[in-house]
Design a protein around this motif. Structure first.
Motif, PDB file in Angstrom:
ATOM      1  N   MET A  27      31.351  42.037  44.840  1.00 33.01           N
ATOM      2  CA  MET A  27      31.298  44.032  44.528  1.00 33.01           C
ATOM      3  C   MET A  27      32.884  43.987  43.425  1.00 33.01           C
ATOM      4  SD  MET A  27      28.309  45.049  45.259  1.00 33.01           S
ATOM      5  CE  MET A  27      28.496  46.868  45.509  1.00 33.01           C
ATOM      6  N   ALA A  28      32.580  44.586  42.308  1.00 31.29           N
ATOM      7  CA  ALA A  28      34.338  44.458  42.234  1.00 31.29           C
ATOM      8  C   ALA A  28      35.327  46.465  42.880  1.00 31.29           C
ATOM      9  CB  ALA A  28      33.433  45.599  40.763  1.00 31.29           C
ATOM     10  N   GLU A  29      36.599  45.807  42.963  1.00 35.39           N
ATOM     11  CA  GLU A  29      36.934  46.600  43.842  1.00 35.39           C
ATOM     12  C   GLU A  29      38.279  46.943  42.964  1.00 35.39           C
ATOM     13  OE1 GLU A  29      39.189  44.446  46.847  1.00 35.39           O
ATOM     14  OE2 GLU A  29      37.486  42.564  47.563  1.00 35.39           O
ATOM     15  N   ARG A  75      32.895  53.504  36.680  1.00 34.96           N
ATOM     16  CA  ARG A  75      32.034  53.401  37.119  1.00 34.96           C
ATOM     17  C   ARG A  75      30.873  52.501  36.568  1.00 34.96           C
ATOM     18  NH1 ARG A  75      33.819  55.998  41.770  1.00 34.96           N
ATOM     19  NH2 ARG A  75      32.738  57.666  41.561  1.00 34.96           N
ATOM     20  N   ARG A  88      30.827  47.588  35.479  1.00 38.42           N
ATOM     21  CA  ARG A  88      29.375  47.594  36.257  1.00 38.42           C
ATOM     22  C   ARG A  88      29.742  47.125  37.404  1.00 38.42           C
ATOM     23  NH1 ARG A  88      24.498  47.006  32.712  1.00 38.42           N
ATOM     24  NH2 ARG A  88      25.110  45.412  33.106  1.00 38.42           N
ATOM     25  N   ASP A  89      29.679  46.922  38.841  1.00 38.81           N
ATOM     26  CA  ASP A  89      30.158  46.051  39.612  1.00 38.81           C
ATOM     27  C   ASP A  89      29.913  44.379  39.624  1.00 38.81           C
ATOM     28  OD1 ASP A  89      31.175  47.913  41.777  1.00 38.81           O
ATOM     29  OD2 ASP A  89      29.564  48.327  42.907  1.00 38.81           O
ATOM     30  N   GLU A 100      27.634  39.069  43.394  1.00 34.39           N
ATOM     31  CA  GLU A 100      28.189  38.743  44.378  1.00 34.39           C
ATOM     32  C   GLU A 100      27.811  37.324  44.591  1.00 34.39           C
ATOM     33  OE1 GLU A 100      27.785  39.737  48.413  1.00 34.39           O
ATOM     34  OE2 GLU A 100      28.933  41.777  47.941  1.00 34.39           O
TER      35      GLU A 100
END
Length: 372
Positions: free
Chosen positions: A1-3, A130, A134-135, A138
């Motif tokens: 996931m993006a942080e 966001r 986008r995330d 995984e």
């Protein structure tokens, strides 16, 4: 996931609890004690006007009003020990405290209103960020992915760095890049590049065609007509054990072998950045094996300087990238950058970490760089 980095309101709240009304009340008590001990005949009570100003700097209008009321009451009471209560001098000093208290309450109200507007704008920017970044998934097939974005403007969490991951039926295409520029124009151009990549990565069969589409897009952007805007980027295509890499003026990805060796990917001179035209030739082709990790990053990482002005040494990242898990490896990379710079770097930093998990069929392998 993006942080992504975010402000820490809890810490700000703790600071206000100690530096607002409590500090003002302590200051009032100190002034009264000094005035009484020095037998100053209420000369010092004018300093009580500073108490509501202390509260107004960091606290709410209501708590500032409480500090103002306490300071005014203290100024009146201070006339009793010296028996100056009601005298012209005493009344003038009380009037000064009252006047400054009214101004402090106005300042507190204006400050909190401005902070609320900034908070709302910051939240809008975060939502926009966001939507743009986008995330990342995984896991895609036999590849696990992790991402981190740290903006130089930590309150806003927004900048000109970009990344995107587009899975396909038999491949995975990725871009990471950096817009030449700052502020909202850089964000707008980054959003345009990401949107174009999402479409082109699906419909184009060759990676160089994707690069050509993005180059044309950046060149058409209004800011590009002045000849000062371009985008550096790395385009990556993964097909099983094969990595196809095209660097458009961007720092080369780092491949960390399962044994711990660190290999910069890419041969020859980096191609021209997006938006500047020119023939970029064919992508470089490399092989990666199960357990290998690939780090893509923006120049905010390598341009982080220490106290002596030295750039961050990427060749020392082998140990960080060999951590037990991709999450820990990304944490170790970011911590190494922070330690080198003595804190967060002054430029945006985007990081993408990929790891090949399972072996996949090979149709004729090669040991290192392969022919395009």
């Amino acid at each position: 996931m993006a942080e992504r980095t975010r402000p820490r309101p809890a810490a700000d709240g703790a600071a206000r609890n100690w530096l607002g009304l409590p500090a003002a009340l302590a200051f009032i008590a100190l002034v009264l004690l000094v005035d009484l001990a020095a037998a100053a005949h209420a000369v010092l009570i004018g300093f009580l006007a500073l108490a509501p100003l202390l509260a107004a700097a960091v606290d709410t209008p209501r708590r500032t009003a409480a500090a103002a009321a306490t300071a005014t009451l203290a100024a009146v009471v201070a006339g009793l020990p010296s028996q100056t209560l009601g005298s012209l001098d005493h009344l003038l000093r009380v009037a000064v405290v009252i006047a400054v208290s009214i101004a402090a309450m106005y300042v507190a109200r204006a400050r909190t209103g401005r902070e609320e507007r900034i908070r709302r704008m910051t939240e809008i920017v975060r939502v926009t960020q966001r939507a743009i970044l986008r995330d990342v998934p995984e896991r895609v097939g036999g590849v696990t992915l992790r991402a981190r974005y740290v903006s130089a403007y930590q309150e806003a969490g927004v900048g000109g760095d970009l990344y995107e991951v587009v899975p396909g039926p038999d491949r995975l295409r990725i871009i990471i890049g950096d817009v030449c520029g700052k502020g909202l124009p850089a964000v707008q151009l980054a959003a345009a590049v990401i949107g174009a990549f999402r479409q082109s990565a699906i419909v184009r069969t060759r990676l160089e065609e994707v690069a050509a589409d993005l180059d044309a897009l950046v060149a058409r952007e209004p800011a590009s007509t002045h000849g000062v805007t371009f985008v550096t980027a790395v385009l990556l295509e993964i097909r099983g054990p094969r990595l196809r890499v095209m660097s458009c003026g961007h720092p080369r990805p780092l491949l960390c072998r399962a044994g711990g060796s660190l290999v910069p990917l890419g041969t020859g001179t980096p191609k021209r950045p997006l938006g500047l035209g020119g023939d970029r030739g064919r992508p470089d082709t490399h092989r990666w094996d199960p357990g290998d990790r690939l780090l893509l990053y923006t120049d905010g990482m390598i341009e982080a300087r220490d106290a002596a002005g030295r750039f961050f040494p990427v060749q020392r990242l082998a140990r960080a990238l060999s951590a037990d898990s991709p999450e820990e490896a990304l944490d170790a990379v970011w911590e190494a950058v922070r330690r080198h710079a003595g804190g967060p770097p002054r430029d945006d930093v985007a990081l993408l970490l990929l790891q090949r998990l399972t072996p996949e069929p090979d149709t004729g392998g090669c040991g290192g760089p392969c022919p395009g």
